[in-house]
Design an enzyme around this catalytic site. Structure first.
Site, mmCIF file in Angstrom:
data_model
loop_
_atom_site.group_PDB
_atom_site.id
_atom_site.type_symbol
_atom_site.label_atom_id
_atom_site.label_comp_id
_atom_site.label_asym_id
_atom_site.label_seq_id
_atom_site.Cartn_x
_atom_site.Cartn_y
_atom_site.Cartn_z
ATOM 1 N N ASP A 12 0.805 -1.225 0.000
ATOM 2 C CA ASP A 12 0.000 0.000 0.000
ATOM 3 C C ASP A 12 0.837 1.273 0.000
ATOM 4 O O ASP A 12 0.431 2.304 0.541
ATOM 5 C CB ASP A 12 -0.969 0.011 1.199
ATOM 6 C CG ASP A 12 -1.882 -1.195 1.183
ATOM 7 O OD1 ASP A 12 -2.217 -1.656 0.077
ATOM 8 O OD2 ASP A 12 -2.254 -1.673 2.268
ATOM 9 N N LYS A 15 1.833 2.234 -5.080
ATOM 10 C CA LYS A 15 2.413 1.716 -6.338
ATOM 11 C C LYS A 15 1.503 1.974 -7.537
ATOM 12 O O LYS A 15 1.971 2.339 -8.616
ATOM 13 C CB LYS A 15 2.666 0.192 -6.218
ATOM 14 C CG LYS A 15 3.597 -0.179 -5.082
ATOM 15 C CD LYS A 15 3.685 -1.677 -4.909
ATOM 16 C CE LYS A 15 2.437 -2.310 -4.369
ATOM 17 N NZ LYS A 15 2.099 -1.996 -2.976
ATOM 18 N N GLY A 16 0.186 1.776 -7.325
ATOM 19 C CA GLY A 16 -0.767 1.925 -8.424
ATOM 20 C C GLY A 16 -0.689 3.305 -9.041
ATOM 21 O O GLY A 16 -0.564 3.461 -10.261
ATOM 22 N N ALA A 38 -3.924 -7.755 -3.769
ATOM 23 C CA ALA A 38 -3.484 -6.389 -4.049
ATOM 24 C C ALA A 38 -4.681 -5.470 -4.238
ATOM 25 O O ALA A 38 -5.730 -5.893 -4.729
ATOM 26 C CB ALA A 38 -2.626 -6.370 -5.313
ATOM 27 N N GLY A 39 -4.499 -4.224 -3.869
ATOM 28 C CA GLY A 39 -5.502 -3.194 -4.157
ATOM 29 C C GLY A 39 -4.732 -1.948 -4.534
ATOM 30 O O GLY A 39 -4.125 -1.318 -3.675
ATOM 31 N N HIS A 40 -4.708 -1.614 -5.814
ATOM 32 C CA HIS A 40 -3.937 -0.473 -6.302
ATOM 33 C C HIS A 40 -4.889 0.650 -6.706
ATOM 34 O O HIS A 40 -5.678 0.493 -7.642
ATOM 35 C CB HIS A 40 -3.036 -0.897 -7.471
ATOM 36 C CG HIS A 40 -1.991 -1.898 -7.064
ATOM 37 N ND1 HIS A 40 -1.078 -2.430 -7.932
ATOM 38 C CD2 HIS A 40 -1.706 -2.456 -5.851
ATOM 39 C CE1 HIS A 40 -0.280 -3.259 -7.272
ATOM 40 N NE2 HIS A 40 -0.652 -3.301 -6.018
ATOM 41 N N THR A 128 -5.852 -11.673 3.327
ATOM 42 C CA THR A 128 -6.992 -10.999 2.700
ATOM 43 C C THR A 128 -8.096 -12.010 2.357
ATOM 44 O O THR A 128 -9.148 -11.630 1.861
ATOM 45 C CB THR A 128 -6.551 -10.295 1.399
ATOM 46 O OG1 THR A 128 -6.003 -11.283 0.523
ATOM 47 C CG2 THR A 128 -5.503 -9.219 1.675
ATOM 48 N N GLN A 221 1.954 -6.009 -3.281
ATOM 49 C CA GLN A 221 2.401 -6.137 -1.896
ATOM 50 C C GLN A 221 3.665 -5.298 -1.681
ATOM 51 O O GLN A 221 3.862 -4.330 -2.385
ATOM 52 C CB GLN A 221 2.637 -7.609 -1.512
ATOM 53 C CG GLN A 221 1.363 -8.444 -1.394
ATOM 54 C CD GLN A 221 0.765 -8.840 -2.723
ATOM 55 O OE1 GLN A 221 1.398 -9.475 -3.547
ATOM 56 N NE2 GLN A 221 -0.473 -8.459 -2.957
HETATM 57 P P1 GDP Z 1 -0.771 0.394 -3.555
HETATM 58 O O1 GDP Z 1 -1.381 -0.894 -3.106
HETATM 59 O O2 GDP Z 1 0.695 0.451 -3.301
HETATM 60 O O3 GDP Z 1 -1.107 0.744 -4.979
HETATM 61 O O4 GDP Z 1 -1.414 1.532 -2.633
HETATM 62 P P2 GDP Z 1 -2.977 1.656 -2.214
HETATM 63 O O5 GDP Z 1 -3.759 2.129 -3.384
HETATM 64 O O6 GDP Z 1 -3.438 0.434 -1.529
HETATM 65 O O7 GDP Z 1 -2.882 2.754 -1.078
HETATM 66 C C1 GDP Z 1 -2.354 4.007 -1.310
HETATM 67 C C2 GDP Z 1 -3.416 5.054 -0.954
HETATM 68 O O8 GDP Z 1 -2.812 6.312 -0.844
HETATM 69 C C3 GDP Z 1 -4.486 5.209 -2.007
HETATM 70 O O9 GDP Z 1 -5.690 5.559 -1.388
HETATM 71 C C4 GDP Z 1 -3.961 6.372 -2.857
HETATM 72 O O10 GDP Z 1 -4.989 7.080 -3.518
HETATM 73 C C5 GDP Z 1 -3.319 7.222 -1.818
HETATM 74 N N1 GDP Z 1 -2.158 7.996 -2.253
HETATM 75 C C6 GDP Z 1 -1.170 7.649 -3.122
HETATM 76 N N2 GDP Z 1 -0.214 8.603 -3.149
HETATM 77 C C7 GDP Z 1 -0.596 9.557 -2.283
HETATM 78 C C8 GDP Z 1 -0.009 10.781 -1.840
HETATM 79 O O11 GDP Z 1 1.076 11.176 -2.243
HETATM 80 N N3 GDP Z 1 -0.711 11.499 -0.904
HETATM 81 C C9 GDP Z 1 -1.904 11.083 -0.406
HETATM 82 N N4 GDP Z 1 -2.497 11.850 0.505
HETATM 83 N N5 GDP Z 1 -2.472 9.934 -0.807
HETATM 84 C C10 GDP Z 1 -1.825 9.184 -1.709
HETATM 85 P P1 IMO Z 2 -0.870 -4.123 -2.322
HETATM 86 O O1 IMO Z 2 -0.431 -4.647 -3.660
HETATM 87 C C1 IMO Z 2 -0.951 -4.608 1.995
HETATM 88 C C2 IMO Z 2 -1.022 -8.690 3.552
HETATM 89 C C3 IMO Z 2 -2.283 -9.164 4.241
HETATM 90 C C4 IMO Z 2 -1.700 -10.160 5.220
HETATM 91 C C5 IMO Z 2 -0.561 -10.784 4.418
HETATM 92 C C6 IMO Z 2 -0.933 -12.098 3.736
HETATM 93 O O2 IMO Z 2 -2.172 -3.420 -2.362
HETATM 94 O O3 IMO Z 2 0.218 -3.354 -1.662
HETATM 95 P P2 IMO Z 2 -2.477 -12.798 1.699
HETATM 96 O O4 IMO Z 2 -3.863 -12.384 1.343
HETATM 97 O O5 IMO Z 2 -1.449 -12.457 0.700
HETATM 98 O O6 IMO Z 2 -2.405 -14.216 2.151
HETATM 99 O O7 IMO Z 2 -2.134 -11.930 3.024
HETATM 100 O O8 IMO Z 2 -0.205 -9.838 3.437
HETATM 101 N N1 IMO Z 2 -1.240 -8.161 2.186
HETATM 102 C C7 IMO Z 2 -1.166 -6.868 1.859
HETATM 103 N N2 IMO Z 2 -0.989 -5.786 2.635
HETATM 104 N N3 IMO Z 2 -1.038 -4.468 0.661
HETATM 105 C C8 IMO Z 2 -1.203 -5.549 -0.132
HETATM 106 O O9 IMO Z 2 -1.148 -5.468 -1.475
HETATM 107 C C9 IMO Z 2 -1.304 -6.824 0.471
HETATM 108 N N4 IMO Z 2 -1.487 -8.069 -0.007
HETATM 109 C C10 IMO Z 2 -1.427 -8.880 1.054
HETATM 110 O O10 IMO Z 2 -2.940 -8.105 4.891
HETATM 111 O O11 IMO Z 2 -1.136 -9.486 6.304
HETATM 112 MG MG MG Z 3 -2.897 -1.576 -1.833
#
Ligand code: GDP
Ligand code: IMO
Ligand code: MG
Length: 420
Positions: A12, A15-16, A38-40, A128, A221
């Protein structure tokens, strides 16, 4: 030529958004590991979208998006995502390719994930529950079904054979939830998947590289969740580090050029497991509230803390990071003072190394404090305008890690990225 964007913490990191930003510079965007865990998050025309399996390059015209063999793919989630991206006018049939060696997540994998977590009780991973662990177990255990098997006329009987195997396991784990709805959705989604361009991923991508096209590999991740180098057993089941690009796409190591590591300006973790810099107080609460730290996949509140330079130096090392992208710097705007962890104290001994098993030892972080900048940085577009205190914070991190922060993200928006 292949560049990589991957997470340096526990996922999190943003990356997305970063992949979406850099996509115009590439021809191909490819996911190499992970699955719908993953959730991007991206913002497209100001609208929020969360991608789980489709590469984050999908919203750009005329780019090839590849789901690589290292991914474990859930047809049900894929179908939903395709419908979601289609609502933005994206022609996924044209721009999305899937490697035939990609393993499939079947409904009983999800059930096994749930059963396994229930059995673990207090020791649960905090998965997850998307079936990731069981799907990778079937890959390494040599039982799994792959996307290429869809094209085989015996697919259904292969599926039933696997399902029976899983059912025996589920019975032994006393898991007796009805999964018939999942299965119905799965079988429908399998039919839906037949319309995709299923390719031999390794020839596909190597031919593109040979033709001079540029590939961006998108990690899921984070490195601290890597199955080998993360905080085992509280990890995911794939190789999240740069080495995973080679096995997850079929690319030779010498093809990899830049490894762009993404880190937040602080740190978060979702799920169980060690987190030395976690703040279980009002400062942690303020980070969660300001950073809106709730999981993009599960909605769970993320655990928050200060940036951990010991862990970051470690992940820069195992990935061969060539440049760092720091996200969510704007979240620190509201803080009077900031801290960075520069060493761990374990059993009275100071170390700057990540120990074998973080969860078996008590880690006391050693801190370096910095004054906050107390300025709204979300509108800044030029690095020269960044507050002095922030420049100092960044310089300290650069010196500690021996790798430069080259970009700073100052908001979730598509264009909120400052080149240093
Ligand atoms: P990922 O899994 O690495 O793609 O990240 P996620 O999407 O799960 O979580 C990142 C969160 O931070 C999302 O809600 C993005 O919209 C938000 N985000 C990304 N970059 C920034 C930033 O520079 N500032 C703020 N405030 N939010 C950001
Ligand atoms: P992105 O790509 C944050 C964590 C889960 C759990 C552990 C194992 O959005 O960064 P799994 O479902 O893989 O068996 O879970 O890994 N986890 C993540 N935490 N971002 C993710 O992906 C994750 N994908 C898995 O919360 O602790
Ligand atoms: Mg994520």
């Amino acid at each position: 030529m292949v560049d990589v964007i991957l997470g340096l913490q526990w996922g999190d990191e943003g990356k997305g958004k970063i992949v979406d930003y850099f996509t115009p510079r590439y021809d191909v965007v490819a996911r190499f590991q992970g699955g719908p865990n993953a959730g991007h998050t991206l913002y497209v025309n100001g609208k929020k979208v969360v991608l789980h399996q489709i590469p984050s390059g999908i919203f750009h015209e005329n780019k090839v998006n590849l789901i690589g063999n290292g991914v474990v793919l859930d047809p049900v989630t894929l179908r939903r995502e395709c419908e979601s991206v289609a609502s933005f006018g994206v022609d996924f049939r044209k721009h999305l390719y899937i490697a035939d060696r990609t393993h499939l997540i079947v409904p009983t994998h999800r059930a096994l994930d749930k059963a396994s977590e229930l059995l673990k009780g207090n020791d649960k991973i905090g998965s997850t529950l998307k079936g990731i662990g069981p799907a990778y177990m079937d890959k390494t255990g040599r039982n799994g079904l792959r996307v290429g098997d869809l094209l085989d006329k015996n697919f259904t009987s292969q599926y039933i054979k696997l399902r029976l195997k899983h059912q025996k396991l589920l019975d032994s784990m006393h898991f007796n939830e009805d999964i018939s709805t999942w299965e119905e959705e799965f079988l429908e989604a399998i039919e839906f998947m037949r319309q995709f361009k299923i390719v031999n991923g390794e020839y596909f991508i190597n031919e593109k590289i040979a033709a001079g096209q540029k590939v961006l590999a998108e990690g899921a991740q984070g490195s601290m969740l890597d199955v080998d180098f993360g905080t085992f057993p509280f990890v995911t089941s794939s190789s999240t580090i740069s080495a995973g690009v080679c096995t997850g796409l079929g690319i030779a190591p010498q093809k990899i050029r830049d490894v762009m590591g993404v880190t937040k300006a602080y740190c978060t973790r979702v799920g169980s497991g060690p987190f030395p810099t976690e703040l279980e107080d009002e400062t942690g609460e303020l980070l969660r509230k300001t950073g809106q730290e709730f999981g993009a996949t599960t909605g769970r509140p993320r655990r928050c803390g200060w940036i951990d330079l010991v862990a970051l130096r470690y992940t820069c090392m195992v990935n061969g990071v060539t440049q760092i992208i720091m996200t969510k710097a704007d979240v620190l705007d509201a803080f009077e003072s900031l801290k960075l962890c520069t060493a761990y104290e374990i059993n009275g001994k100071k170390t700057a190394e990540v120990p074998f098993q973080m969860n078996r030892v008590k880690i006391v972080p050693e801190w370096k404090s910095f004054p906050g900048w107390n300025t709204d940085i979300t509108g800044i577009t030029n690095a020269n305008e960044l507050p002095m205190q922030m420049k100092d914070y960044v310089q300290f991190i650069n010196n500690y890690l021996g790798v430069q922060i080259k970009f700073i993200s100052n908001g979730p928006g598509r264009d909120q990225l400052i080149e240093i």
